[in-house]
Structures are given as C-alpha cells and as structure tokens.
Design an enzyme around this catalytic site. Structure first.
Site, PDB file in Angstrom:
ATOM      1  N   TYR A   1     -30.028  -4.885  16.139  1.00  0.00           N
ATOM      2  CA  TYR A   1     -30.330  -5.353  17.492  1.00  0.00           C
ATOM      3  C   TYR A   1     -31.661  -6.092  17.484  1.00  0.00           C
ATOM      4  O   TYR A   1     -32.632  -5.610  16.901  1.00  0.00           O
ATOM      5  CB  TYR A   1     -30.427  -4.161  18.458  1.00  0.00           C
TER       6      TYR A   1
ATOM      7  N   GLU B   1     -31.181 -11.871  23.893  1.00  0.00           N
ATOM      8  CA  GLU B   1     -30.789 -10.692  23.123  1.00  0.00           C
ATOM      9  C   GLU B   1     -29.692 -11.030  22.110  1.00  0.00           C
ATOM     10  O   GLU B   1     -28.773 -11.780  22.411  1.00  0.00           O
ATOM     11  CB  GLU B   1     -30.266  -9.658  24.121  1.00  0.00           C
TER      12      GLU B   1
END
Ligand code: GDP
Ligand code: MN
Length: 395
Positions: free
Chosen positions: A101, A189
């Site tokens: 991530y 993101e």
C-alpha cells in the site's frame, strides 16, 4: 471530486508510475474484442466512485475473450456498492508475488501532508489502521515541502525492497507525492502496488480525489476528459432533484424522513433519531427563511421517497418564523397532501402562532391532517424523536 480508477491511472502514467495499459469498455462486446487482441488472462474492474470493489464483486478475472465477455456482461448488469456499472477497465492480469500500500493524504489535525505505506496491500487500509496501526509507516511533510528521493528510498527499504527495487519503489513514492501536489489532491493512493512474479512493480489500483475548490487551476484535467462532475456519479436521483431545487439534501440509508429547520437542527435531529433506535432516511437543511414553495419541495422529496416510512419535522423559528413555516406546510397539504405519517414540532419565534395556524386549518380541513401530529414547545424534542421512531415501526 473523486476520480475513476482509469482516470487516476492516466495521471499515474504522466508521472511515470507504472500501470498496465488496459482498455476502458462500455459494452461487453468491446471487452471480448480487447481480450481477443491481447490474448492474455485479464482482470475486469467496475469503474465506480468507490473503493472496496474487490469484496463487493466488482473485480472479476477471465482467461479467454469469451469468458471476459460473460464477466463484463455480469458486471454491466450489476450494481456494485449501489452504483450501476457503466464502464469497465479491462487490464492484463498481473501474477501477484506481493501486494503493498502507498498513499498520500492530508493530515488535517497537524496541518501537514502525510505519506503512508504498508507492506500489506490490497486490503482495506482503514482496517489495518484500526487493528495494527504499527504496520503503517507514516512520513509527515510540511505542505510547502517536497517528498525527497532519500525519503522515498528509506520508505522502500522499510517496505523490504532492495537493490534496484529500492530505487523503483522509492521513485514511485516520490512520483505519487508530486502528483498529489500537482493536482491539489486530497488523496492519491495505490492499493495495491503489486510486485509481480516476474519482479515488476505495478500500480494495480489507483484512487484519487482532488479538491473541488482548486479545479479551476487545472484546465488540463478537462482536456484529458476528466470533467468536473459534481460527484454526479454518486448522486441519487433525489439528490439531483434537490440540487436542482437548491435544497441541501443527502440520502441516507434509513427510513425516517427528516424535515428539520436549519443545518444544525438537522444534524441534532439525526442524532436524536439514532439515539432512540431509528435511522434517518436523509439529511436536509431548510434554513435561510424558506418560502412556502421551497417547503413544499422539501416535503415532496420526503413524501415521494419510497424508503421513507415516517417523517420527523422539527422547526426552530429564528429569522424564519414558525407562522410562515406553518403557512407553507398548510399550502403543501392542500395542494399536494402527505401520504406518510409525520410528527411535527415547532419552537422559537412565533411558535404559538404556528401551532394556531395548524389547529385552525385542521378544523376547516380535517382530512389533510389525517397523518399529522402537531406539537409546540411543551413536547420535548426527545418525545418527538421517540414518536417518529414509533411511527416508523408501526408503518
Ligand atoms: P478495490 O477493491 O476497489 O480496491 O479494487 P482493486 O483494484 O484494488 O482490486 C481488488 C483486488 O483484486 C486487489 O487487491 C488484488 O488483490 C486483486 N487484483 C486487482 N488487479 C489484479 C490483477 O491484475 N491481478 C491479480 N492477480 N489480482 C488483481
Ligand atoms: Mn484497491
């Protein structure tokens, strides 16, 4: 304004963040044709303005053109997380070695920007933040500073990347940060950043949200086909109608229609309803001295909402007086009528007059008051809230 995955990936490409070059399709036949040309296993991803598609069935895999057509058909016919699927991104399927991530967002508490990384990607980062916050690395950056490559490399090392990979991942982090700043984003993101079995890093998902108030600084977005969309993709029909009528309105997932005074009273009313075990069907703000026509429109939104079982009306007369309010509601009742039970309370400026207007009209016209209970200041707001929940349960 949130961007679709395929839009955010266009920006990723500009900034050198590796993505697979897939195709956006609007019909299942296009998915088939693309996979025929590509001749490789693919992933089909519903393009909706929401994350969590994987869990909700919005991400499917196919090994052949025929299978891709089938899966695309299924996605086009489905609602994923409440959104109808109008576009699908068809991408070459990546063979996953590991998922990471990476994200940049605003740290609103400390007035900083923050780069976030986690060596467990693909899953909901919010959940990790709750359960295992130590698994997430956070690097704060002053809003007028950049995220330097040495920081990117340190982050990559923390994620376990070594040698050339360290530089590759470091660069991706630096680019993500640049992209975030360049477009006045609120969020940028990559979840997951995939390390493929053949050793490449690829952004498999892209999520971005840009500040509406800064859109005027980025005409290039519109040139790329990323138009200001007022988040329309995620607006319900009722919300669109309300926007047209200039009524601040949001659909919620409960069944008590909320017909409050101003925004503050509206929020408090929603809290009360929750406190007494009910669930509001909406949030609405009627403040600013609504005209009878506007009040009528507000009630139409609630009365015609099939989810609404009962209506909670709480009016605090301030600049807009309760007698004017009562006149407006009476006008609505005469012209339109109310099919749902409503409990209504008035306090504040001219509430006695408001109650009187209702009582007198009721004598003349009892029929239009069949569904309505009127209260003044003598009935506490708690009682009204409980009553609304009761009416909803009975309905
Ligand atoms: P989200 O659920 O809305 O965040 O959608 P994602 O695009 O992140 O996809 C959900 C999950 O599907 C990812 O976490 C991956 O595990 C998986 N996935 C997405 N793309 C690929 C791919 O190309 N190959 C493989 N094997 N899995 C993928
Ligand atoms: Mn994702």
């Amino acid at each position: 304004m949130r961007l679709y995955e395929y839009e955010a990936k266009k920006l990723f490409t500009q900034f050198g963040i590796p993505v697979t070059s897939g195709e956006v399709v609007e019909r299942k036949e296009q998915a088939k044709a693309f996979v025929e040309r590509l001749d490789k296993p693919v992933v089909l991803k519903a393009q909706i303005l929401s994350g969590g598609r994987g869990k909700a069935g919005g991400v499917k895999f196919a090994r052949s053109a025929k299978e891709a057509e089938e899966k695309a058909g299924e996605l086009f016919g489905a609602k994923i997380k409440g959104f109808p699927v109008k576009k699908i991104l068809v991408d070459q399927k990546l063979e996953i070695e590991k998922e990471f991530y990476l994200g940049v967002t605003l740290d609103r508490v400390n007035y900083k920007l923050v780069m976030l990384a986690c060596s467990e990607g693909g899953v909901e980062i919010e959940e990790i933040a709750r359960k295992d916050p130590q698994k997430i690395k956070k690097i704060s950056v002053e809003v007028d500073q950049t995220f330097h490559s040495f920081q990117g490399n340190a982050l990559a090392a923390w994620l376990g990347a070594r040698g050339d990979n360290l530089k590759t991942v470091g660069k991706i982090a630096v680019s993500l940060f640049k992209l975030f700043k360049q477009y006045d984003a609120k969020l940028a993101e990559i979840n997951p950043l995939i390390l493929t079995k053949d050793g490449k890093y690829v952004a498999a998902d892209a999520r971005m949200s840009v500040d509406d108030d800064a859109l005027f600084r980025h005409p290039e977005l519109a040139e790329m086909g990323i138009e200001k969309r007022h988040e329309e993709g995620e607006m319900t029909e009722r919300e669109k109608q309300a926007r047209e009528w200039e009524i601040p309105y949001l659909d919620l997932d409960g069944d008590i229609g909320m017909f409050p005074g101003g925004a503050g009273f509206g929020i408090m009313g929603n809290d009360f309803i929750h406190y007494f075990g009910g669930r509001p069907a909406n949030f609405m703000d009627s403040g600013g001295g609504p005209t009878p026509e506007r009040l009528a429109k507000m009630l139409i939104l609630l009365d015609e909402n099939p989810n609404v079982k009962a209506i909670f009306g709480a009016r605090f007369g301030g600049i807009s007086r309760c007698d004017d309010f009562a006149k407006g509601v009476v006008m609505f009742l005469k012209e339109h009528g109310l099919s749902k039970p409503m409990v209504l309370r008035m306090t504040g400026n001219m509430w006695q007059e408001g109650v009187k207007i209702f009582k007198e009209e009721k004598k003349r016209n009892p029929d239009i008051f069949k569904n309505i209970e009127i209260h003044g200041i003598e009935t506490p707001i708690e009682e009204i809230s409980k009553r609304a929940v009761e009416l909803e349960k009975k309905a």
